[in-house]
Design a protein around this motif. Structure first.
Motif, PDB file in Angstrom:
ATOM      1  N   SER A 168    -102.532   4.809 -14.667  1.00 62.99           N
ATOM      2  CA  SER A 168    -101.932   6.124 -14.954  1.00 62.99           C
ATOM      3  C   SER A 168    -102.544   7.148 -13.999  1.00 62.99           C
ATOM      4  O   SER A 168    -103.718   7.061 -13.647  1.00 62.99           O
ATOM      5  CB  SER A 168    -102.250   6.502 -16.397  1.00 62.99           C
ATOM      6  N   LEU A 169    -101.737   8.111 -13.577  1.00 59.39           N
ATOM      7  CA  LEU A 169    -102.227   9.075 -12.581  1.00 59.39           C
ATOM      8  C   LEU A 169    -102.878  10.303 -13.224  1.00 59.39           C
ATOM      9  O   LEU A 169    -103.305  11.214 -12.511  1.00 59.39           O
ATOM     10  CB  LEU A 169    -101.074   9.511 -11.674  1.00 59.39           C
ATOM     11  N   GLN A 170    -102.973  10.309 -14.551  1.00 56.86           N
ATOM     12  CA  GLN A 170    -103.404  11.558 -15.203  1.00 56.86           C
ATOM     13  C   GLN A 170    -104.825  11.993 -14.830  1.00 56.86           C
ATOM     14  O   GLN A 170    -105.124  13.183 -14.856  1.00 56.86           O
ATOM     15  CB  GLN A 170    -103.234  11.475 -16.723  1.00 56.86           C
ATOM     16  N   ASP A 171    -105.682  11.019 -14.457  1.00 50.16           N
ATOM     17  CA  ASP A 171    -107.068  11.379 -14.111  1.00 50.16           C
ATOM     18  C   ASP A 171    -107.231  11.809 -12.654  1.00 50.16           C
ATOM     19  O   ASP A 171    -108.340  12.114 -12.228  1.00 50.16           O
ATOM     20  CB  ASP A 171    -108.002  10.184 -14.348  1.00 50.16           C
ATOM     21  N   TYR A 172    -106.173  11.794 -11.887  1.00 46.50           N
ATOM     22  CA  TYR A 172    -106.285  12.080 -10.449  1.00 46.50           C
ATOM     23  C   TYR A 172    -105.582  13.384 -10.099  1.00 46.50           C
ATOM     24  O   TYR A 172    -104.481  13.638 -10.584  1.00 46.50           O
ATOM     25  CB  TYR A 172    -105.669  10.929  -9.637  1.00 46.50           C
ATOM     26  N   ASP A 173    -106.214  14.182  -9.230  1.00 53.33           N
ATOM     27  CA  ASP A 173    -105.509  15.393  -8.793  1.00 53.33           C
ATOM     28  C   ASP A 173    -104.904  15.214  -7.399  1.00 53.33           C
ATOM     29  O   ASP A 173    -104.045  15.981  -6.984  1.00 53.33           O
ATOM     30  CB  ASP A 173    -106.396  16.643  -8.882  1.00 53.33           C
TER      31      ASP A 173
END
Ligand SMILES: Cc1cc2nc3c(=O)[nH]c(=O)nc-3n(C[C@H](O)[C@H](O)[C@H](O)COP(=O)(O)O)c2cc1C
Length: 159
Positions: free
Chosen positions: A42-47
């Protein structure tokens, strides 16, 4: 701390070299995901999300294109970098290949997009790819353009 991820596809490993170099140049916490071998988290932890692949017969790997299509909602609001590795000599053709490798709205969103070199190691190619390469280039010599300066500039735009 900002977290970055590089999600990529490769056939013979050149994109892995570019992605690994990019990771080193970015510094800090950077995750590398080869979509040919693993699934992207999931990309939620990456900015910051960097997407890259290599071009065969004018197109980027289907795996990358399909992943990007599905991830478009998750990519909203992220800092995005896009690259391809492509070996045709004509710069205009290469630019079009990059343009067509990603959805237009993602191209607009990207803070950097570039063609980061190419490499063909003839001995590594499959029988069919050897045949095609020999037909197109008339040679079995292969080619290599490691674009260190472009990778550096690309990293700088995302640091
Ligand atoms: C069979 C074959 C077809 C290719 N077709 C294209 C092409 O259509 N356009 C292009 O720019 N490069 C083309 N290339 C060059 C690759 O994109 C380049 O070698 C790239 O660095 C490969 O990266 P990889 O090892 O990560 O897959 C082709 C290479 C091979 C071997």
């Amino acid at each position: 701390m900002s977290k970055k991820i590089i999600i990529y596809t490769t056939k013979y490993g050149f994109v892995t070299k570019v992605a690994t170099t990019l990771k080193a140049k970015l510094g800090g916490e950077v995750e590398l995901v080869n979509l040919m071998k693993a699934q992207a988290p999931s990309l939620q932890d990456y900015d910051t999300v960097i997407l890259g692949g290599s071009i065969y017969f004018g197109k980027v790997q289907k795996k990358l294109a399909a992943y990007v299509r599905d991830a478009m909602p998750e990519l909203a609001g992220k800092k995005v970098g896009l690259f391809v590795c492509a070996g045709v000599p004509d710069p205009e053709t290469k630019r079009k290949e990059l343009e067509q490798a990603f959805p237009p709205e993602l191209m607009k969103q990207a803070v950097c997009k570039d063609i980061l070199g190419d490499e063909i190691v003839y001995e590594k190619l499959s029988f069919l790819d050897k045949f095609i390469t020999r037909r197109i280039s008339g040679s079995t010599a292969g080619q290599s353009h490691f674009e260190e300066n472009r990778i550096e500039a690309f990293a700088q735009a995302l640091r």
